[in-house]
Design an enzyme around this catalytic site. Sequence first.
Site, PDB file in Angstrom:
ATOM      1  N   GLU A  51       0.881  -1.169   0.000  1.00 29.39           N
ATOM      2  CA  GLU A  51       0.000   0.000   0.000  1.00 29.39           C
ATOM      3  C   GLU A  51       0.919   1.221   0.000  1.00 29.39           C
ATOM      4  O   GLU A  51       1.711   1.404   0.925  1.00 29.39           O
ATOM      5  CB  GLU A  51      -0.900   0.007   1.233  1.00 29.39           C
ATOM      6  CG  GLU A  51      -1.842   1.198   1.278  1.00 29.39           C
ATOM      7  CD  GLU A  51      -2.385   1.457   2.657  1.00 29.39           C
ATOM      8  OE1 GLU A  51      -2.377   2.632   3.079  1.00 29.39           O
ATOM      9  OE2 GLU A  51      -2.797   0.488   3.328  1.00 29.39           O
ATOM     10  N   CYS A  81      -3.453   7.296   5.278  1.00 23.19           N
ATOM     11  CA  CYS A  81      -3.385   6.954   3.863  1.00 23.19           C
ATOM     12  C   CYS A  81      -4.692   7.259   3.149  1.00 23.19           C
ATOM     13  O   CYS A  81      -4.724   7.317   1.917  1.00 23.19           O
ATOM     14  CB  CYS A  81      -3.013   5.491   3.696  1.00 23.19           C
ATOM     15  SG  CYS A  81      -4.077   4.354   4.607  1.00 23.19           S
TER      16      CYS A  81
END
Length: 499
Positions: free
Chosen positions: A239, A276
Site C-alpha cells: 500500500e 493513507c
Amino acid sequence: MTTATATPASSVTDAAGSPSVDETAAAARRAFATTVASTAAERAGWLAAVADALDAARDELVPLADEESHLGTARLTGELARTTSQLRLFARAVVEGAYLEATIDHPDATTIPPTPDLRRMLRPLGPVAVFGASNFPFAFSVAGGDTASALATGCPVVVKGHSAHPRLSRRTAEIVGDALAAAGAPDGIFGHVEGRAAGIALVQHPEIRAVGFTGSLHGGRALFDLASSRPDPIPFYGELSAVNPVLVTPAAVEARAAELAAGLAGSFTLGAGQFCTNPGVVFVPGGSGFAELVAAQVGHPGAVPMLTDGIAAAFADGVAGLARHEDVTVVAGDPVQQPGTGSAVVLSTTTSAVLADPGALLAECFGPATLIVEYADVDDALAAIRAVGGSLTATVHAEPGEDLGGILAVLTEIAGRVLFAGWPTGVAVSWAQQHGGPWPATTTIHTSVGVTAMRRFLRPVAYQEAPDAALPAELREGNPLGIPRRVDGVLTVPAAAAG
C-alpha cells in the site's frame, strides 16, 4: 547479530544484518511444517492469545507508543483496541471456514471433457515478511492486520519493525512471541528484525514467500522491484500512495455547504493528516466559495508534532511546492512549515490547472493539507479525477435523486472504496471492507484490511481423484469440520456454519 533473547515461539532481534535474517527466516520455514498442518481451532487460539496479551499490556504499550509517535493516548488506546479486535475477528473467520473457498466437483462422465473427482481449496503460501507502518504503530505494525491475516492462514511471520517506533516494536514483538509460545504455537512462527538492510534481505530471502508492506511510494516501489526480480519472484502486497479524491455536486454544496466544509476540515486534519485515506483533493463547483468555508473551519491552527522528522520534512516540501505553483492559491494556513511539525493548509486551484500539470498537483502530500479544485461542470470534474490515477478511496457528496451513474463509472474505476457519505479517514475492519486500489495506491487487487486480507497469503490447490483419507479435512466427503463449501456448483452452508 541477534542481541535480544528469542522467545520459544519467536525470534526478536534489534540489530540489522543478514545473519539474523537468515536465522529468523530459517526458523519460520521450520515452523511452517507445523502451521501448514495446524487446525483452524489451533490458529484461532494463537490469535486470541495474542489479543489477550496485548490488551493486558495496554497500560504499558499506549504510553510507549505516544512517546514515539505523538499521536495521543486517546487515539492510541482506540487503535490498540482495533488491533486486538481484528485479531479476534480473524480467529472467528478461520473457524467458520468460508475463506478457504472449499469446492468439490464429483465425477461426471457427461461433461466434455469428462470431469474427474476434483476438490479445491486455498492453502498457506509459507513464511511471510511484514513491514510495519509509521502512522499506525499498532494496527499496521508488529501485530497489525498483515501479521494477523498471515498467522490466521497458517503462515509464519517475520516483521521488519519501523524506525518511527523502535522501542514499541520490540516490546510488542516480545509480547506477541511470549503469547504465541504460551498458546502452544511452534518455535519460529513469529520473528522481528530491524533496519533497512534487514528489510532488503527479507524481501530477497529464499524462505520468504510473500511480503506485506505499508509505506511510501518510493520505498515500496524499490521493494516491489526486488520481490519481482528474485530468481523466484514472490507477491509483494504494497500500500503506497493515494490522494483519495472527493467530488461535491452543485446540489450538495447548495444544500449543505457549511456541514461539508466542517466535515472536510475535520477529516484532513485528523491525526495531523497522517492517514493513507486523507482526502487530499476535493472537487467543488467554481464560484461556490467552498474553499473559504473550509478555511474558516480550519481557522489558525497551531503546529503539531508529526510522526518523524522525515515525514515532517517531506510534508513541508510538498506544501511548499504546491504553494509555489502559479495556478495554486493558499486559502488558509502557512505553507512554510516548522521543522518536525505540521500545521493545516488549505489550497485551491482549477480543473484546467490540474489537467495541465497533474504530476505536480495530484501528488500525495502526506500531512494536514487539502487541495480544493473548482470545476465548471461535473464532466469537467470527472476529466480531472481520471487524471488522479489509482486511489484507495473516492467520495461523492450528492443529494437524493441525483443521477450518479456517470460519476460512479469514473470513481469505481480509480478507487477500491467509494463513499456516498462521510469522509474516508476511517477504515472499518470487516468482511466487506476493501482497502486497496489501482496503482499507485497498491500493487495488488487485494485488500489489506478486513477478513479477505487473508487471501493475499493463500494459494489454490486442487486434488484430483484423491483418496478421502489423503484429503485435508476441509475437503473430505463427510465435511467433518462443517464449513461452507461449493459442491457440484451449489453453495452448501451447514446449519452450524450458518449460525
